[in-house]
Scaffold this motif. Structure first.
Motif, PDB file in Angstrom:
ATOM      1  N   LEU A  48      -2.179  10.053   5.040  1.00 18.21           N
ATOM      2  CA  LEU A  48      -2.371   9.733   3.625  1.00 18.21           C
ATOM      3  C   LEU A  48      -2.169  10.969   2.755  1.00 18.21           C
ATOM      4  O   LEU A  48      -1.778  10.870   1.597  1.00 18.21           O
ATOM      5  CB  LEU A  48      -3.771   9.148   3.386  1.00 18.21           C
ATOM      6  CG  LEU A  48      -4.079   7.812   4.050  1.00 18.21           C
ATOM      7  CD1 LEU A  48      -5.500   7.366   3.713  1.00 18.21           C
ATOM      8  CD2 LEU A  48      -3.089   6.733   3.634  1.00 18.21           C
TER       9      LEU A  48
ATOM     10  N   ARG B 136      -0.334  12.120  -4.345  1.00 23.04           N
ATOM     11  CA  ARG B 136      -1.225  11.005  -4.667  1.00 23.04           C
ATOM     12  C   ARG B 136      -1.053  10.606  -6.138  1.00 23.04           C
ATOM     13  O   ARG B 136      -0.824  11.466  -6.988  1.00 23.04           O
ATOM     14  CB  ARG B 136      -2.664  11.497  -4.442  1.00 23.04           C
ATOM     15  CG  ARG B 136      -3.698  10.442  -4.448  1.00 23.04           C
ATOM     16  CD  ARG B 136      -5.010  11.058  -4.050  1.00 23.04           C
ATOM     17  NE  ARG B 136      -4.995  11.578  -2.682  1.00 23.04           N
ATOM     18  CZ  ARG B 136      -6.048  12.156  -2.118  1.00 23.04           C
ATOM     19  NH1 ARG B 136      -7.173  12.325  -2.797  1.00 23.04           N
ATOM     20  NH2 ARG B 136      -5.979  12.583  -0.880  1.00 23.04           N
TER      21      ARG B 136
ATOM     22  N   ALA C 287      -5.498   7.397  -8.513  1.00 21.78           N
ATOM     23  CA  ALA C 287      -6.133   7.155  -7.217  1.00 21.78           C
ATOM     24  C   ALA C 287      -7.340   8.060  -6.984  1.00 21.78           C
ATOM     25  O   ALA C 287      -8.046   7.916  -6.012  1.00 21.78           O
ATOM     26  CB  ALA C 287      -5.124   7.332  -6.095  1.00 21.78           C
TER      27      ALA C 287
ATOM     28  N   ARG D   6      -7.291   1.235  -2.051  1.00 21.11           N
ATOM     29  CA  ARG D   6      -7.287   2.668  -1.711  1.00 21.11           C
ATOM     30  C   ARG D   6      -8.527   2.957  -0.868  1.00 21.11           C
ATOM     31  O   ARG D   6      -9.490   2.187  -0.894  1.00 21.11           O
ATOM     32  CB  ARG D   6      -7.321   3.500  -2.985  1.00 21.11           C
ATOM     33  CG  ARG D   6      -8.526   3.217  -3.832  1.00 21.11           C
ATOM     34  CD  ARG D   6      -8.388   3.750  -5.239  1.00 21.11           C
ATOM     35  NE  ARG D   6      -9.569   3.388  -6.006  1.00 21.11           N
ATOM     36  CZ  ARG D   6     -10.703   4.062  -5.986  1.00 21.11           C
ATOM     37  NH1 ARG D   6     -10.820   5.143  -5.257  1.00 21.11           N
ATOM     38  NH2 ARG D   6     -11.732   3.659  -6.691  1.00 21.11           N
TER      39      ARG D   6
ATOM     40  N   SER E 199      -0.732  -1.294   1.361  1.00 21.55           N
ATOM     41  CA  SER E 199      -1.243  -1.230  -0.017  1.00 21.55           C
ATOM     42  C   SER E 199      -0.429  -0.242  -0.829  1.00 21.55           C
ATOM     43  O   SER E 199      -0.238   0.904  -0.409  1.00 21.55           O
ATOM     44  CB  SER E 199      -2.698  -0.759  -0.032  1.00 21.55           C
ATOM     45  OG  SER E 199      -3.511  -1.690   0.604  1.00 21.55           O
TER      46      SER E 199
ATOM     47  N   GLY F 174     -12.114  -0.132   1.712  1.00 20.80           N
ATOM     48  CA  GLY F 174     -10.780   0.056   1.153  1.00 20.80           C
ATOM     49  C   GLY F 174      -9.683   0.053   2.194  1.00 20.80           C
ATOM     50  O   GLY F 174      -9.945   0.249   3.398  1.00 20.80           O
ATOM     51  N   LEU F 175      -8.437  -0.226   1.751  1.00 19.82           N
ATOM     52  CA  LEU F 175      -7.255  -0.302   2.616  1.00 19.82           C
ATOM     53  C   LEU F 175      -7.427  -1.307   3.755  1.00 19.82           C
ATOM     54  O   LEU F 175      -6.780  -1.172   4.790  1.00 19.82           O
ATOM     55  CB  LEU F 175      -6.895   1.066   3.218  1.00 19.82           C
ATOM     56  CG  LEU F 175      -6.174   2.079   2.339  1.00 19.82           C
ATOM     57  CD1 LEU F 175      -5.728   3.277   3.196  1.00 19.82           C
ATOM     58  CD2 LEU F 175      -4.964   1.476   1.636  1.00 19.82           C
TER      59      LEU F 175
ATOM     60  N   TRP G  24      -1.797   4.045  -3.884  1.00 23.78           N
ATOM     61  CA  TRP G  24      -2.454   5.278  -3.458  1.00 23.78           C
ATOM     62  C   TRP G  24      -1.558   6.480  -3.714  1.00 23.78           C
ATOM     63  O   TRP G  24      -2.007   7.554  -4.075  1.00 23.78           O
ATOM     64  CB  TRP G  24      -2.826   5.174  -1.979  1.00 23.78           C
ATOM     65  CG  TRP G  24      -3.371   6.441  -1.385  1.00 23.78           C
ATOM     66  CD1 TRP G  24      -2.800   7.231  -0.428  1.00 23.78           C
ATOM     67  CD2 TRP G  24      -4.603   7.081  -1.722  1.00 23.78           C
ATOM     68  NE1 TRP G  24      -3.590   8.302  -0.148  1.00 23.78           N
ATOM     69  CE2 TRP G  24      -4.710   8.236  -0.931  1.00 23.78           C
ATOM     70  CE3 TRP G  24      -5.626   6.789  -2.611  1.00 23.78           C
ATOM     71  CZ2 TRP G  24      -5.791   9.109  -1.009  1.00 23.78           C
ATOM     72  CZ3 TRP G  24      -6.703   7.652  -2.706  1.00 23.78           C
ATOM     73  CH2 TRP G  24      -6.773   8.792  -1.898  1.00 23.78           C
TER      74      TRP G  24
ATOM     75  N   ARG H 199       3.840   2.758   0.637  1.00 19.13           N
ATOM     76  CA  ARG H 199       2.736   1.887   1.029  1.00 19.13           C
ATOM     77  C   ARG H 199       1.978   2.550   2.183  1.00 19.13           C
ATOM     78  O   ARG H 199       2.592   3.196   3.035  1.00 19.13           O
ATOM     79  CB  ARG H 199       3.244   0.537   1.563  1.00 19.13           C
ATOM     80  CG  ARG H 199       4.144  -0.247   0.617  1.00 19.13           C
ATOM     81  CD  ARG H 199       3.317  -1.016  -0.407  1.00 19.13           C
ATOM     82  NE  ARG H 199       4.130  -1.832  -1.268  1.00 19.13           N
ATOM     83  CZ  ARG H 199       4.775  -1.401  -2.350  1.00 19.13           C
ATOM     84  NH1 ARG H 199       4.728  -0.123  -2.673  1.00 19.13           N
ATOM     85  NH2 ARG H 199       5.464  -2.233  -3.091  1.00 19.13           N
TER      86      ARG H 199
END
Ligand code: ZN
Length: 451
Positions: free
Chosen positions: A440, A445, A449, A293, A183, A369-370, A186, A193
């Protein structure tokens, strides 16, 4: 008399011209749009000829400078007689064009299709019958792995962070037959990604690889170098009683539109096999809808004061009157508490399904999410609606025995892009921190997000 003879000869000649020297050129239509031509570009053409039938169809690429290159060709036989039916009047050609092995230079080009028929005038029908501006691109996108030290257990989850070039139309982590898409959005850097992925419990030999494909179908694949830890799953025996069959089978067959013929055991096998497969297919479809996200926060909640009846990927043997009648893998945890216990949302997210769902009976599925989602099955009551946002711990329903359940319990599953994974990892805040959150948090970020 002489005039009559001339007329007969003339009409014969006209007939001959119309059949063998037909004035109609073949036509070609493109069934699939094509804008880019790469190393393996699919092309579907339909060629038609009203008269003598198709003789030859040829696909050429004409670069901006340089000679045309034939990239595909097909010949068709002539009909055996003038009015034969074995001539080919319509042909669908399903081709794969490879501009790299044909050595067509990259850049703008024209895709041309020439089709000829078996008529005497074929040489006069100048092609191409179809012409289209394309871009030749045989260079795959680039992918660069940014996260390191991936360790994933069989049936478990992991997270990869990577960078792709802007021409990547699709990218993600491939594990065996599965591709777990990455994705964007984010991270501040739009080229980054995040991809949650899993090694499916039935794919012990699969090794994760990063993959990226561009619009021309060029694919780049890079090994993730992940350590995959094997494990053995528990063997369980499940006795099937006549009482259970009588109580569940007719109802489940009817509710799910299955064939109701045969005895209860035959009906049970239909439910345990066909309905199980159909249910998981539906779960896949539902899980395709996911926020780009993370919506979850920290570890997942487990049904309070509950005892596990079954674990993830238990290999179940179903026994009826002392004989094994079926084997299936149980893709989740069965948690038993008091009858009709309140079921809390395992984590924050959005309800993407609420209703009856095959073997799981009354079911709620929450997207976190994700590509991460959780499933709550066999509910006696559902207290949320599709589309609702839920917070971790919010009540979503009550435990029950709807669907293929012998007694009151909660079936709890966690899925990554629709692939069932071991929930134990997602119940463990240390595991989530080490495998997902730390990766992450390693890159700035995107402002939108959120925090
Ligand atoms: Zn279960």
């Amino acid at each position: 008399m002489r005039i009559l003879l001339v007329l007969v000869l003339l009409s014969g000649l006209a007939g001959l011209l119309l059949t063998r020297a037909e004035p109609f050129a073949p036509t070609v239509t493109l069934e699939t749009p094509v804008d880019f031509v790469g190393r393996a570009t699919p092309l579907r053409l339909v060629a038609r000829d009203r008269g003598t039938g198709l003789a030859h169809v040829e696909v050429r690429l004409l670069p901006a400078s340089g000679p045309p290159v034939v990239v595909a060709a097909q010949a068709f036989p002539a009909g055996s007689s003038w009015f034969s039916t074995d001539a080919v009047h319509e042909a669908t050609l399903t081709l794969t064009i490879d501009a790299a092995s044909a050595r067509v230079p990259e850049g703008p080009a024209t895709l041309e299709v020439f089709a000829t028929d078996h008529s005497w005038l074929a040489g006069l029908h100048r092609g191409p019958q179809l012409s289209r501006a394309v871009t030749v691109d045989v260079t795959p996108p680039t992918v660069e792995l940014l996260s390191t030290q991936h360790v994933v257990r069989l049936g478990g989850s992991e997270c990869a962070v990577y960078r792709t070039s802007a021409d990547a139309a699709r990218s993600g982590v491939r594990v065996g037959d599965e591709v777990f898409p990455g994705s964007p959005g984010w991270f501040q850097d739009p080229a980054l990604r995040a991809a949650l992925f899993a090694v499916p419990e039935d794919a012990p030999e699969a090794r994760p690889a990063l993959v990226a494909a561009d619009a021309a179908g060029n694919v780049r694949s890079v090994s993730l170098g992940a350590e995959v830890r094997g494990r053995r799953f528990a063997e369980k025996t499940l006795p099937i009683s006549d009482d259970f069959l009588a109580r569940k089978v007719p109802e489940l067959l009817q509710a799910n539109g299955l064939d109701q013929s045969g005895d209860l055991v035959a009906g049970y096998l239909r439910v345990n096999r066909e309905l199980r497969v159909a249910t998981e297919k539906r779960v896949r479809e539902i899980c395709a809808e996911s926020a780009p996200r993370p919506l979850w926060e920290g570890a997942f909640l487990r049904l309070p004061n509950s005892a596990p009846l079954s674990g993830f990927a238990d290999r179940r043997t179903y026994v009826y009157q002392g004989k094994p009648i079926d084997r299936q893998t149980h893709l989740g945890f069965d948690l038993a508490s008091l009858r009709g216990s309140t079921v809390p949302a395992g984590n924050t997210g959005r309800v993407v399904f609420a209703g009856p769902l095959g073997i799981y009976g009354n079911t709620v599925i929450i997207d976190h999410g994700l590509g991460l989602s959780s499933l709550y099955g066999h509910l006696s009551a559902i207290d949320v609606e599709r589309g609702a946002s839920v917070r971790r711990g919010d009540p979503i329903g009550k435990t029950g025995d709807t669907g293929l359940a012998a007694g009151d319990h909660l079936h709890f599953s966690v899925m990554v892009h629709g692939v069932h994974v071991d929930p134990v990892e997602w119940w463990d805040e240390h595991w989530i921190h080490d495998h997902v959150e730390i990766r992450l948090a390693a890159f700035p970020r995107a402002p939108e997000a959120g925090s």
